[in-house]
Design an enzyme around this catalytic site. Sequence first.
Site, short mmCIF file in Angstrom:
data_model
loop_
_atom_site.label_atom_id
_atom_site.label_comp_id
_atom_site.label_asym_id
_atom_site.label_seq_id
_atom_site.Cartn_x
_atom_site.Cartn_y
_atom_site.Cartn_z
CB SER A 240 -0.98 0.00 1.17
OG SER A 240 -0.33 -0.33 2.37
CG HIS B 45 -3.90 -0.91 -2.25
ND1 HIS B 45 -4.45 0.34 -2.10
CD2 HIS B 45 -3.45 -1.26 -1.03
CE1 HIS B 45 -4.33 0.73 -0.85
NE2 HIS B 45 -3.73 -0.23 -0.17
CE LYS C 265 -7.68 0.94 1.10
NZ LYS C 265 -6.95 0.04 1.96
C1 LIG Z 1 -6.95 -0.16 3.41
C2 LIG Z 1 -6.35 -1.48 3.70
C3 LIG Z 1 -6.90 -2.33 4.67
C4 LIG Z 1 -8.02 -1.91 5.56
O1 LIG Z 1 -9.23 -1.91 4.88
P1 LIG Z 1 -10.42 -1.02 5.46
O2 LIG Z 1 -11.63 -1.56 4.82
O3 LIG Z 1 -10.10 0.38 5.06
O4 LIG Z 1 -10.41 -1.20 6.95
C5 LIG Z 1 -6.34 -3.58 4.82
N1 LIG Z 1 -5.28 -3.97 4.08
C6 LIG Z 1 -4.71 -3.17 3.16
C7 LIG Z 1 -3.53 -3.66 2.39
C8 LIG Z 1 -5.21 -1.89 2.95
O5 LIG Z 1 -4.64 -1.08 2.08
#
Ligand SMILES: *Cc1c(COP(=O)(O)O)cnc(C)c1O
Length: 388
Positions: free
Chosen positions: A177, A205, A237
């Site tokens: 990320s 992602h 996302k």
């Molecule tokens: C954003 C993210 C999460 C958390 O997800 P949320 O639904 O925002 O709590 C978990 N793992 C990765 C790699 C992320 O980028």
Amino acid sequence: MAFNLQAELAARKEQGLFRQTQVAQSPQGPLMKINGQSYLTFCSNDYLGLANHPVVVEAFKRAADEFGVGSGSAHLVNGHTDYHEQLELALAEFTGRESAILFSTGYMANLGVVGALLNKQDAVFEDKWNHASLLDAGLLSGARFQRYLHNDLDNLQTRLARSDGRRKLIVTDAVFSMDGDSADLKGLSTLAKQHDAWLMVDDAHGFAVLGDQGAGLCEQANLNQDDVQILMGTLGKGFGTAGAFVAGSSELIEYLTNFARPFIYTTAMPAAIAAATLASLDIVKNEPERRVHLQKLIQLFRAGAQNLGLTLMPSNTAIQPVLVGDAKDALHMSEQLKQQGIMVTAIRPPTVPEGTARLRVTLSAAHSEQQVSQLLDALKTITIRRNT
Ligand SMILES: *Cc1c(COP(=O)(O)O)cnc(C)c1O
């Protein structure tokens, strides 16, 4: 004065690491109003531009009319509606897995899975650069916790060979990320099989962004549920809604339904979120041109940034960080961009290692080529000032 919070806050400020929330007055999109100012933004994870898509918004409204807002209880009581059920089935089909289970957030999904599967008899192996929620999940599980060097299969192999854990679980981000680079899922899967371990992949992602259908890095690498036993994805996302899911064998999902505490002891996501996600899933699958446009923007940005002499990371995803180094420099550059009406987040320790502060540029299919050029023009003025 046992709780001397002020001293720690002051130290954070001194180090250029202080954080505070920004208040938005508009929906997600390239052009946003934040803290009362207009910005061209490059900091959202809304990679396909679906968070404010009219079809997704309409699905949400319709379901709110039908089911109200609150789901009222947990999935195992009476909070699990037709929409939740349909979404779980659709996500299983989309990922080519037997079954899927919804979680309210990705953070909770990760805590839920690792906590349910492992205890102190077991061993968990995490890439050093894994997302905080995966690291927390490993630590909280009580399993013997090891971090292997980033994407270093030799280092992981040595650790696996030495381990006598009852269960061995390898855990990795698919797309990292803060760097945007990808894990070698094929190599990890082979190694897992050799050591009788399972592989858990968090594709927060990659979903919606990678793969011909948008089913993420596993689709791209052609890995099924025998190769990647636990596939986790987030919905906030690329899907543009909220929540998360885990996909895998029916046995795994049945197990999580019974043992994953962050699934059992929490209120189900609103039905309208599930309905909106079904609408966005349709767009993800049926409008590959969004991914094509995003890839074009990624190439445009990389070529332009390299021309400016900026240091990029080996990423072919929507995450395109510009390495700066010092946390205060990164913050300063972010401030300078802000003065030109462009919002890019400075990412600093402890989120990334000391000395690797960066501007984390994220691109979206909603951006135009002209907007990416505008970002490059702004970066040019800053780079020149720094070098003179
Ligand atoms: C954003 C993210 C999460 C958390 O997800 P949320 O639904 O925002 O709590 C978990 N793992 C990765 C790699 C992320 O980028």
